[in-house]
Design a protein around this motif. Structure first.
Motif, PDB file in Angstrom:
ATOM      1  N   ARG A   7       2.725 -10.147   0.865  1.00 38.47           N
ATOM      2  CA  ARG A   7       2.430  -9.047   1.201  1.00 38.47           C
ATOM      3  C   ARG A   7       3.119  -7.544   0.562  1.00 38.47           C
ATOM      4  N   GLU A   8       4.479  -8.048   0.182  1.00 41.71           N
ATOM      5  CA  GLU A   8       5.394  -7.050  -0.547  1.00 41.71           C
ATOM      6  C   GLU A   8       4.730  -6.861  -1.983  1.00 41.71           C
ATOM      7  N   PHE A   9       4.280  -7.640  -2.413  1.00 44.27           N
ATOM      8  CA  PHE A   9       3.803  -7.941  -4.172  1.00 44.27           C
ATOM      9  C   PHE A   9       2.576  -6.874  -3.919  1.00 44.27           C
ATOM     10  N   ARG A  10       1.664  -7.113  -2.972  1.00 51.23           N
ATOM     11  CA  ARG A  10       0.390  -6.347  -2.734  1.00 51.23           C
ATOM     12  C   ARG A  10       0.661  -4.931  -2.555  1.00 51.23           C
ATOM     13  N   LEU A  11       1.793  -4.580  -1.719  1.00 52.42           N
ATOM     14  CA  LEU A  11       2.211  -3.156  -1.565  1.00 52.42           C
ATOM     15  C   LEU A  11       2.750  -2.396  -2.623  1.00 52.42           C
ATOM     16  N   GLN A  12       3.422  -3.324  -3.472  1.00 56.44           N
ATOM     17  CA  GLN A  12       4.016  -3.001  -4.973  1.00 56.44           C
ATOM     18  C   GLN A  12       2.815  -2.465  -5.727  1.00 56.44           C
ATOM     19  N   ASP A  41      12.213  -0.948   4.191  1.00 61.42           N
ATOM     20  CA  ASP A  41      10.748  -1.444   4.104  1.00 61.42           C
ATOM     21  C   ASP A  41      10.411  -0.667   2.657  1.00 61.42           C
ATOM     22  N   TYR A  42       8.851  -1.322   2.446  1.00 62.28           N
ATOM     23  CA  TYR A  42       8.242  -0.527   1.477  1.00 62.28           C
ATOM     24  C   TYR A  42       7.477   0.774   1.898  1.00 62.28           C
ATOM     25  N   ASP A  43       7.528   1.743   1.099  1.00 61.15           N
ATOM     26  CA  ASP A  43       6.760   2.828   1.644  1.00 61.15           C
ATOM     27  C   ASP A  43       6.373   3.718   0.534  1.00 61.15           C
ATOM     28  N   LEU A  44       5.410   4.711   0.724  1.00 55.80           N
ATOM     29  CA  LEU A  44       5.073   5.819  -0.462  1.00 55.80           C
ATOM     30  C   LEU A  44       5.648   6.838  -0.414  1.00 55.80           C
ATOM     31  N   ALA A  45       6.272   7.129  -1.465  1.00 55.51           N
ATOM     32  CA  ALA A  45       6.772   8.493  -1.954  1.00 55.51           C
ATOM     33  C   ALA A  45       6.182   9.495  -2.305  1.00 55.51           C
ATOM     34  N   PRO A  46       6.034  10.800  -2.041  1.00 57.06           N
ATOM     35  CA  PRO A  46       7.126  11.464  -1.140  1.00 57.06           C
ATOM     36  C   PRO A  46       6.820  11.622   0.159  1.00 57.06           C
ATOM     37  N   GLY A  47       5.805  11.107   0.781  1.00 58.00           N
ATOM     38  CA  GLY A  47       5.405  11.495   2.041  1.00 58.00           C
ATOM     39  C   GLY A  47       6.301  10.329   3.144  1.00 58.00           C
TER      40      GLY A  47
END
Length: 92
Positions: A7-12, A41-47
């Motif tokens: 999951r982490e690789f897919r998110l990246q 956690d994995y998140d999208l910057a800047p939001g």
């Protein structure tokens, strides 16, 4: 046999980066004292939609009033780090 992709690789690969937030909050029984909670956690910057959802949950469900939030974010995989390979090298 197919290998599962984490999951982490897919998110990246979708642009998410590792996000760490220091959340300072007031203790419910001792409002003059501050406590620290670290969220990661994995998140999208800047939001930062994942972090925002967590903070909404915090304010709705937890008794400790938020004081401040400090955020660090780093995209671990970037498009410039990937390049095409022309061949395969076999190593014994």
């Amino acid at each position: 046999m197919a290998t599962a992709i984490s999951r982490e690789f897919r998110l990246q690969m979708d642009g998410y980066g590792l996000t760490t937030a220091e959340i300072h909050y007031h203790l419910p029984d001792y409002p003059s004292l501050l406590q620290l909670y670290v969220w990661q956690d994995y998140d999208l910057a800047p939001g930062f939609p994942e972090l925002r959802d967590f903070l909404v949950f915090w304010e709705r469900e937890l008794a400790g009033a938020l004081h401040s939030v400090r955020v660090a974010h780093h995209r671990l995989i970037r498009p410039s780090e990937w390049r095409a390979v022309d061949g395969i090298i076999a190593i014994h």
